[in-house]
Write a protein that holds these residues in place. Structure first.
Motif, PDB file in Angstrom:
ATOM      1  N   SER A   1     -10.807   4.834  -5.854  1.00 58.26           N
ATOM      2  CA  SER A   1     -10.053   5.142  -4.646  1.00 58.26           C
ATOM      3  C   SER A   1     -10.335   4.119  -3.552  1.00 58.26           C
ATOM      4  CB  SER A   1     -10.395   6.556  -4.153  1.00 58.26           C
ATOM      5  OG  SER A   1     -10.079   7.517  -5.154  1.00 58.26           O
ATOM      6  N   GLU A   2     -11.602   3.719  -3.424  1.00 56.90           N
ATOM      7  CA  GLU A   2     -11.963   2.709  -2.426  1.00 56.90           C
ATOM      8  C   GLU A   2     -11.312   1.374  -2.756  1.00 56.90           C
ATOM      9  OE1 GLU A   2     -16.176   2.698  -2.643  1.00 56.90           O
ATOM     10  OE2 GLU A   2     -16.451   4.545  -1.482  1.00 56.90           O
ATOM     11  N   ALA A   3     -11.391   0.988  -4.037  1.00 60.30           N
ATOM     12  CA  ALA A   3     -10.816  -0.291  -4.449  1.00 60.30           C
ATOM     13  C   ALA A   3      -9.301  -0.296  -4.273  1.00 60.30           C
ATOM     14  CB  ALA A   3     -11.182  -0.584  -5.907  1.00 60.30           C
ATOM     15  N   TYR A   4      -8.660   0.820  -4.593  1.00 62.32           N
ATOM     16  CA  TYR A   4      -7.205   0.891  -4.467  1.00 62.32           C
ATOM     17  C   TYR A   4      -6.768   0.745  -3.015  1.00 62.32           C
ATOM     18  CZ  TYR A   4      -2.435   2.644  -4.552  1.00 62.32           C
ATOM     19  OH  TYR A   4      -1.080   2.765  -4.382  1.00 62.32           O
ATOM     20  N   ARG A   5      -7.450   1.442  -2.121  1.00 60.75           N
ATOM     21  CA  ARG A   5      -7.098   1.355  -0.701  1.00 60.75           C
ATOM     22  C   ARG A   5      -7.258  -0.081  -0.189  1.00 60.75           C
ATOM     23  NH1 ARG A   5      -9.675   6.462  -0.268  1.00 60.75           N
ATOM     24  NH2 ARG A   5     -11.619   5.442   0.353  1.00 60.75           N
ATOM     25  N   GLU A   6      -8.351  -0.723  -0.582  1.00 60.57           N
ATOM     26  CA  GLU A   6      -8.601  -2.098  -0.131  1.00 60.57           C
ATOM     27  C   GLU A   6      -7.531  -3.050  -0.662  1.00 60.57           C
ATOM     28  OE1 GLU A   6     -12.512  -3.054  -1.442  1.00 60.57           O
ATOM     29  OE2 GLU A   6     -13.502  -1.591  -0.128  1.00 60.57           O
ATOM     30  N   LEU A   7      -7.212  -2.937  -1.964  1.00 63.45           N
ATOM     31  CA  LEU A   7      -6.223  -3.839  -2.558  1.00 63.45           C
ATOM     32  C   LEU A   7      -4.821  -3.579  -2.009  1.00 63.45           C
ATOM     33  CD1 LEU A   7      -7.298  -3.904  -6.324  1.00 63.45           C
ATOM     34  CD2 LEU A   7      -7.754  -5.622  -4.573  1.00 63.45           C
ATOM     35  N   LYS A   8      -4.499  -2.314  -1.780  1.00 62.55           N
ATOM     36  CA  LYS A   8      -3.178  -1.978  -1.255  1.00 62.55           C
ATOM     37  C   LYS A   8      -2.974  -2.597   0.122  1.00 62.55           C
ATOM     38  CE  LYS A   8      -0.139   1.936  -0.275  1.00 62.55           C
ATOM     39  NZ  LYS A   8      -0.003   3.402  -0.191  1.00 62.55           N
ATOM     40  N   GLU A   9      -4.002  -2.517   0.949  1.00 65.48           N
ATOM     41  CA  GLU A   9      -3.921  -3.109   2.279  1.00 65.48           C
ATOM     42  C   GLU A   9      -3.859  -4.636   2.197  1.00 65.48           C
ATOM     43  OE1 GLU A   9      -3.658  -3.388   6.337  1.00 65.48           O
ATOM     44  OE2 GLU A   9      -3.546  -1.573   5.090  1.00 65.48           O
ATOM     45  N   LYS A  10      -4.588  -5.187   1.244  1.00 66.26           N
ATOM     46  CA  LYS A  10      -4.697  -6.642   1.120  1.00 66.26           C
ATOM     47  C   LYS A  10      -3.405  -7.279   0.607  1.00 66.26           C
ATOM     48  CE  LYS A  10      -8.022 -10.014  -0.693  1.00 66.26           C
ATOM     49  NZ  LYS A  10      -9.269 -10.142  -1.496  1.00 66.26           N
ATOM     50  N   TYR A  11      -2.707  -6.576  -0.297  1.00 64.58           N
ATOM     51  CA  TYR A  11      -1.537  -7.176  -0.950  1.00 64.58           C
ATOM     52  C   TYR A  11      -0.212  -6.498  -0.569  1.00 64.58           C
ATOM     53  CZ  TYR A  11      -5.093  -9.486  -3.757  1.00 64.58           C
ATOM     54  OH  TYR A  11      -6.163 -10.248  -4.148  1.00 64.58           O
ATOM     55  N   LYS A  12      -0.215  -5.693   0.487  1.00 64.15           N
ATOM     56  CA  LYS A  12       1.011  -4.979   0.868  1.00 64.15           C
ATOM     57  C   LYS A  12       2.114  -5.926   1.330  1.00 64.15           C
ATOM     58  CE  LYS A  12      -0.473  -4.087   5.631  1.00 64.15           C
ATOM     59  NZ  LYS A  12      -0.802  -3.019   6.610  1.00 64.15           N
ATOM     60  N   GLU A  13       1.738  -7.131   1.795  1.00 62.29           N
ATOM     61  CA  GLU A  13       2.741  -8.090   2.244  1.00 62.29           C
ATOM     62  C   GLU A  13       3.631  -8.564   1.108  1.00 62.29           C
ATOM     63  OE1 GLU A  13       3.351  -8.934   5.456  1.00 62.29           O
ATOM     64  OE2 GLU A  13       1.888  -7.349   5.875  1.00 62.29           O
TER      65      GLU A  13
END
Length: 502
Positions: free
Chosen positions: A62-74
């Motif tokens: 869950s932590e990794a998903y939130r971080e990656l989602k924010e990082k690659y949302k562009e």
């Protein structure tokens, strides 16, 4: 009580977001929720799939998903492909998060410090490769067809345009993991390629379309769903290749969410030659060749090396047939997908076939009233038969088997053909209706509604209702966007792109 909505139900009757969160529609909440709650509270049905994220830490994921989602949302904003950006971006983010945690836990178990290397076979848009490489894992992706988005990733993301044919020349001896994310015809081969690449090579596959080693997967057990049977087949391939195969269910916006993982072997490294002979026999058995396979893993008495000291290539040459080159195909008949993606949206079907299906379906909806084969006379309509509503399943039951098979070979099948016949039919929530153009003209047109007849297309096609409907067209000629007879036909305008072409 914990309730889990199935993705299939969400697709049919609810509004779902591409990050896997489902938002039910108000009409569904009012009409169906209470009845389903009552049924779910008393039923005792065991799921044929494991619970989600059973092999890794849910908290770390869950932590990794939130971080990656924010990082690659562009990536959603710059997505150049025709596919849904939110669905594909957040799905690949979720798969990447899963693999990163899986590999992180593997490093801890094995006492490794270096991050695992990988190759993604059939990488498609390459986003998964891009994310894993950006997170420090050395790897590359291979696909038969280059995508537009590849140019946006930069030089640190290695993507190769090449066809993969299972054989001695498509091995990856220095790679830790092989990935098959919706890898289609390569899916059953990935455990084989991983097993033969090196004793330390592992695999991760997320099966989607159902392929065997040399063609479409054929069902053999009616007691299981096709999806469950195919997952069991891929698991069987992994076991036959000598892997301990584990299964998990991902949190992604897809109906095909189950992955299969081969992290370790069931035999020692010294038994590689004997095990490879078993792999070859198993692969050939899928084509109907006789094969005597052990039910379990290699027994303690199994030969650890070939009697004459032959290596892997000699064993495969002998098993595949006398004189077969060691660098050749592992199984004749495999065909990688075409570089150019074929158009399969019913548009390539013969016009007379399409017209025949349209008439047959219209006849069903109109209650069997005989349709006209020539032009009707213009007149004032007191009543107009709008027909009934039938589900796609009910319509399909009335079509002959040959017609359905022909449609099945096209993406979307019957539903796609009916949606393409926009002038005649309206398909809503899985039900087919005769289109009433009085309502169509009353509706406020959206600017992006590509299906509405533009001024350029006005009267460039014959009105289907004027020609075929027993009551004629519901609109007078002046209002109908289609021609009421050949005299009203106008020549189609050439598009601006065509006019500017030299």
């Amino acid at each position: 009580m914990c309730i889990r909505f199935s993705f299939v139900e969400a697709k049919k009757s609810e509004r779902w977001h591409s990050d896997g969160v489902i938002y039910p529609k108000p009409i569904w909440l009012g009409k169906e929720l209470l009845a389903r709650l009552a049924r779910w509270s008393v039923e005792n049905r065991k799921s044929e799939f494991k619970s989600t994220l059973s092999l890794i830490s849910i908290l770390r994921y869950s932590e990794a998903y939130r971080e990656l989602k924010e990082k690659y949302k562009e990536m959603v904003k710059v997505w150049p492909e025709v596919t849904d950006p939110e669905k594909f971006v957040y799905e690949d983010v979720a798969i990447a998060a899963y693999l990163l945690i899986l590999w992180e836990e593997e490093r801890a178990e094995r006492g490794m410090t270096a991050k695992q290397s990988f190759v993604d076979l059939g990488c498609g848009n390459g986003l998964l490769v891009h994310i894993l490489c950006s997170e420090g894992h050395p790897g590359r992706g291979i696909d038969v067809r280059r995508r537009k988005i590849w140019d946006l990733y930069g030089p640190q993301t290695q993507l190769e345009e090449d066809a993969i044919t299972p054989g001695e020349e498509t091995l990856f001896p220095g790679v830790d993991w092989l990935i098959g994310n919706h890898s289609d015809e390569l899916t059953p081969w990935i455990p084989v390629i991983a097993a033969r690449s090196s004793y330390d090579c592992r695999f991760f596959v997320l099966p989607c379309c159902f392929f065997d080693f040399t063609g479409k997967f054929c069902r053999r057990q009616s007691g299981k769903t096709q999806y469950r049977e195919y997952l069991d087949f891929i698991r069987e391939v992994g076991l036959s290749c000598g892997f301990q195969v584990e299964e998990d269910c991902l949190r992604i916006p897809s109906t095909k969410r189950v992955c299969l993982i081969g992290k370790s072997r069931t035999y020692p490294a010294t038994g590689e030659v004997w095990r490879d002979e078993q792999r070859t026999q198993y692969i050939r058995s899928r084509q109907g060749c006789p094969a005597s396979l052990p039910e379990g893993g290699p027994s303690p008495s199994a030969p650890q090396v070939a009697a004459d000291g032959a290596g892997h290539q000699d064993v495969r040459r002998a098993a595949c047939g006398a004189g077969a080159p060691a660098t050749g195909l592992w199984l004749p008949g495999f065909h990688p997908r075409e570089k150019a993606e074929p158009v399969r949206n019913c548009a390539s079907l013969p016009r007379d076939f399409i017209d025949q299906v349209v008439l047959q379906v219209a006849n069903l909806l109109l209650g069997g009233k005989r349709l006209n084969t020539g032009s009707s006379q213009e007149g004032i309509l007191k009543t107009w038969n709008g027909g009934e509503s039938l589900s796609l399943t009910e319509v399909a039951k009335e079509l002959d088997r040959e017609t359905l098979q022909r449609l099945k070979r096209e993406c979307g099948g019957l539903q796609t053909l009916l949606r393409n016949s926009h002038q005649v039919f309206e398909v809503l929530n899985g039900r087919v209706h005769i289109r009433d153009w009085r309502r169509e003209l009353q509706r406020e047109r959206r600017p992006d509604d590509k299906r509405s007849p533009s001024s350029e297309a006005f009267k460039t096609r014959i009105c289907w209702f004027f020609t075929h409907h027993p009551d004629g067209c519901v609109l007078p000629s002046a209002c109908c966007p289609f021609a009421h007879g050949p005299k009203e036909l106008r020549p189609p305008r050439t598009s601006k792109k065509k006019r500017q072409a030299p």
